[in-house]
Design an enzyme around this catalytic site. Structure first.
Site, PDB file in Angstrom:
ATOM      1  CB  SER A   1      -0.949   0.017   1.213  1.00 38.04           C
ATOM      2  OG  SER A   1      -1.920  -1.011   1.104  1.00 38.04           O
TER       3      SER A   1
ATOM      4  N   GLY B   1       6.012  -4.698   1.552  1.00 36.46           N
ATOM      5  CA  GLY B   1       5.338  -5.305   0.415  1.00 36.46           C
ATOM      6  C   GLY B   1       5.863  -4.828  -0.915  1.00 36.46           C
TER       7      GLY B   1
ATOM      8  CE1 TYR C   1       0.852  -6.189  13.484  1.00 35.66           C
ATOM      9  CE2 TYR C   1       2.648  -6.387  15.057  1.00 35.66           C
ATOM     10  CZ  TYR C   1       2.199  -6.388  13.761  1.00 35.66           C
ATOM     11  OH  TYR C   1       3.079  -6.605  12.733  1.00 35.66           O
TER      12      TYR C   1
END
Length: 251
Positions: free
Chosen positions: A15, A21, A161
């Site tokens: 993103s 990523g 988390y």
């Protein structure tokens, strides 16, 4: 399906320009692997710019905006990958939801929001990938999950988390045992604190002395170990949680 020209990697959570990523996509594309990436809450123009960047590396590339917290997102995603590029041989579960929560403010909504993305989406994408892999009679596959070293030390203020990522570490080990006979390796990577889009200058100053190798981890560091696990050279590695942290010292 072992030639690089035939391989398709499916990476979630791509993103932003400086994230893990994106670094993983670039690294795999540099090795001739085709890329399908997902994103969410990204700048409206960036995904198209990023797709063009990957295409310029000489591989095929498709991107898709999707909310992984949706109940059936995993089915839709694997259908879309197959339709646009072909069935992937590499699945990288990089997407994560993270909101600070300590014992005073942890509630059911916060837990559910972390579970939906970090646990449910990762688990269901992984098992559906394996089911379709088996039906297609494939002999070579990779699943790589992202964890956060939660078993190495306390992470106060991040309870939801930590709980969700801890579940993924356990899931990785048991899933690897089930999928080994299919030729799918399943591993997880803990990249340690990584200087992507979330670090402020104050955070960098606090963390730097804890890195015994003298610098903070970069997204490219994570991309290298993930690319190795996705390669032929890692064919004999499965069921591992690999802590690639540059000597990060918890004190």
């Amino acid at each position: 399906m072992t030639s690089k020209q035939d391989k398709i990697a499916f990476i979630t959570g791509v993103s932003n320009q400086r994230g893990i990523g994106a670094a993983v996509c670039r690294k795999l594309a540099s090795q001739g692997i085709n890329i399908f990436f997902t994103y969410w809450n990204s700048d409206s123009e960036w995904p198209d710019i990023f797709q063009s960047e990957i295409l310029e590396m000489g591989v095929r590339c498709e991107g898709l905006q999707i909310d992984l917290s949706k109940f059936d997102s995993y089915l839709f995603l694997l259908d879309e990958v197959s339709k646009r590029l072909g069935f992937p041989s590499i699945l990288i579960n990089n997407a994560a939801h993270s909101v600070d929560s300590n014992y005073m403010d942890l509630d059911a909504k916060t837990l559910d929001e972390h579970y939906d993305v970090n646990v449910r989406a990762t688990c269901l994408l992984s098992v559906e990938f394996a089911r379709r892999f088996q039906k297609k009679g494939r002999m070579w596959g990779r699943i790589i999950n992202l964890t956060s070293g939660q078993e190495l030390g306390a992470m106060p203020g991040n309870l939801a988390y930590v709980a969700s990522k801890g579940a993924i570490s356990s899931f990785t080990l048991s899933l690897s045992a089930e999928l080994a006979p299919l030729g799918i390796t399943v591993n997880a990577v803990n990249p340690g604190p990584t200087d992507s889009n979330w670090m402020t200058e104050d955070i960098r100053k606090h963390l730097l002395p804890k890195f015994l190798m003298g610098r903070i981890g970069l997204p490219e560091d994570a991309a290298r170990i993930i690319a190795f696990l996705a390669s032929e050279d890692a064919n004999w590695i499965t069921g591992q949680i690999i802590h690639s942290e540059g000597g990060f010292y918890r004190s």
